[in-house]
Design an enzyme around this catalytic site. Structure first.
Site, short mmCIF file in Angstrom:
data_model
loop_
_atom_site.label_atom_id
_atom_site.label_comp_id
_atom_site.label_asym_id
_atom_site.label_seq_id
_atom_site.Cartn_x
_atom_site.Cartn_y
_atom_site.Cartn_z
N HIS A 77 26.74 -56.88 -17.14
CA HIS A 77 25.81 -56.72 -16.02
C HIS A 77 26.54 -56.14 -14.82
CE1 HIS A 77 22.43 -59.68 -17.31
NE2 HIS A 77 22.78 -58.87 -18.27
N PRO A 112 27.27 -75.25 -10.06
CA PRO A 112 27.21 -74.06 -10.93
C PRO A 112 26.66 -72.80 -10.27
CG PRO A 112 25.51 -75.63 -11.53
CD PRO A 112 26.36 -76.30 -10.52
N LYS A 158 31.22 -70.34 -11.57
CA LYS A 158 32.68 -70.26 -11.43
C LYS A 158 33.48 -71.24 -12.28
CE LYS A 158 32.67 -66.93 -8.79
NZ LYS A 158 32.92 -65.74 -9.57
#
Ligand code: FAD
Ligand code: DHB
Length: 384
Positions: free
Chosen positions: A72, A285, A289
């Site tokens: 992406h 979240p 990471k």
């Protein structure tokens, strides 16, 4: 039994460390509390930073990730009824993220370890560590073992035994958030080609995916909410509301609630025990990471161990200080994303407007969008 590095925990951190050491001809034994099936099926993170992708290539295990993962180059922030794209790659000299489930990374690492015939013991119990000896004791298949070593790597996650073993010398920095994430996996095509982080009066929502046929979605919920009390229809209806559009629906085959917490211990080492990954720090979240930070730790640790066998122990001495610089960068980013995108109990309309303004500024200002992009694709891993 004797080895050079005793690795406690066969999650992403422990398994990657073992692979990095193998490639440097340094012996290790990995001990894991759960069975192989459990470790490989555990559904968790899904976003690999550029440096994690590069690391998978460096250790020779990037093949399936490139074949099955989805690269992406952008991500969407959705607020006040509209989507705004952050062009990650354009803003970061071509860096990107890849969607590839954590359990796929773990499967690749386990397979490589077992293929090389090196020790990876599942189903161990009664694990105890002595950081000064250094020594690890445990039970495997009904027999007690003593593992003497030069270094213990504490890669046993947030609920492991390594951090508690040195609790007396640690300072804890912590923040609990008054909400959780209800996460689902469903058999249907993702509703958007890129990830969507949505801010909404009713709470945060995230649209992610695992493949072109599997959707991963999250909803901000109460921290102690029971996932089984949410019917599938109720989840889809709530997702539609928060994204402001009809999302694709399909059979939900996994449902769970993740608590949200920021947590760091300092230092990340004591005597001959070195903590890495969730054993030393947890992030909420929102910035994706957790897994990536675990990888950054073991990259640094592997180089420090390698240097120490060549007679230079300065890297091991400085491990905690060097790792913590990146850990705190990631802590700040995850906290910032969490604060900007979630609704906190008692938030009023003023707070709503402030969040929307922050989001609009992030979408419109190249400087602010670049700050998001470079943190999101991740800072480079540091070897020394
Ligand atoms: P872990 O993956 O926890 O691995 C530690 C291993 O040690 C485990 O296999 C455990 O069984 C083993 N172990 C524990 N105790 C012992 C012992 N005494 N002896 C031997 N072995 C032991 N991050 C994101 O970026 N995005 C997400 O969406 C996301 N979702 C998450 C959802 C959940 C429910 C959880 C718990 C975490 C999530 N994370 C997410 C965080 C991410 O998965 C972790 O940061 C990552 O797994 C860290 O890897 P690790 O190897 O340090 O720890
Ligand atoms: C996913 C998890 C995250 O925490 C995140 O920020 C983005 C995606 C995921 O599981 O796909």
């Amino acid at each position: 039994m004797r080895t050079q590095v005793a690795i406690v925990g066969g999650g992403p951190a422990g398994l990657m460390l073992a692979r990095l050491l193998e490639l440097r001809d340094i012996e290790s034994v990995v001990i894991e509390r759960r069975d192989r099936e459990y470790v490989q099926q555990r559904v968790r993170a899904g976003v690999l930073e550029q440096a994690t992708m590069d690391l998978m290539d460096e250790v020779g295990l990037g093949g399936r990730m490139h074949a099955e993962g989805l690269v992406h180059e952008g991500v969407e922030l959705r607020f006040d009824g509209e989507g705004h794209r952050i062009a990650l790659s354009e803003l970061t000299d071509g860096r990107a993220i890849t969607i590839y489930g954590q359990q796929e990374v773990v499967k690749d690492l386990i397979e490589a370890r077992l293929e090389s015939g090196l020790p990876l013991l599942f189903d161990v119990s009664d694990v105890e560590v002595d950081p000064s000896a250094p020594r690890v004791t445990f039970t495997h298949r009904g027999e007690s073992h003593v593992l003497d070593c030069d270094v213990i790597a504490g890669c046993d996650g947030f609920h492991g035994v390594c951090r508690p073993a040195i609790a007396d010398v640690l300072t804890v920095y912590e923040r609990e958030y008054p909400f959780g994430w209800l996460g689902i996996l469903a058999h249907c095509a993702p509703s958007s080609e890129e990830l969507v982080y949505a801010h909404h009066r009713r709470g945060f929502a995230l649209a992610s995916m695992r493949s072109h046929e599997i959707t991963r979605m999250y909803l901000q919920c109460e921290p102690d909410e029971d996932a089984s009390e949410w019917s599938d229809d109720a989840i889809w209806d709530e997702l539609d509301r928060r994204f402001g559009m009809q999302v694709n629906r399909g059979e939900v085959f996994e449902k769970g609630v993740t608590p949200m917490r920021s947590f760091v211990v300092e230092p990340m080492q004591h005597q001959r025990l070195f903590l890495a990954g969730d054993a030393a720090h947890i992030v909420p979240p929102t910035g994706a990471k957790g897994l990536n930070t675990a990888m950054a730790d073991v990259y640094l640790l592997a180089h420090a161990i390698e240097d120490s066998y060549r007679g230079d122990s300065s890297g091991l001495d400085a491990y905690s200080a060097r790792a913590l610089e990146r850990v705190w960068r990631v802590q700040h980013f995850s906290w910032w994303m969490t604060s900007m995108l979630h609704r906190f109990a008692g938030d009023d309309d003023f707070q709503m407007k402030i969040q929307q303004s922050q989001l609009l500024y992030t979408a419109r200002s190249t400087a602010q969008a670049t700050a998001l992009a470079e943190n999101y694709v991740g800072m480079p891993f540091r070897a020394r």
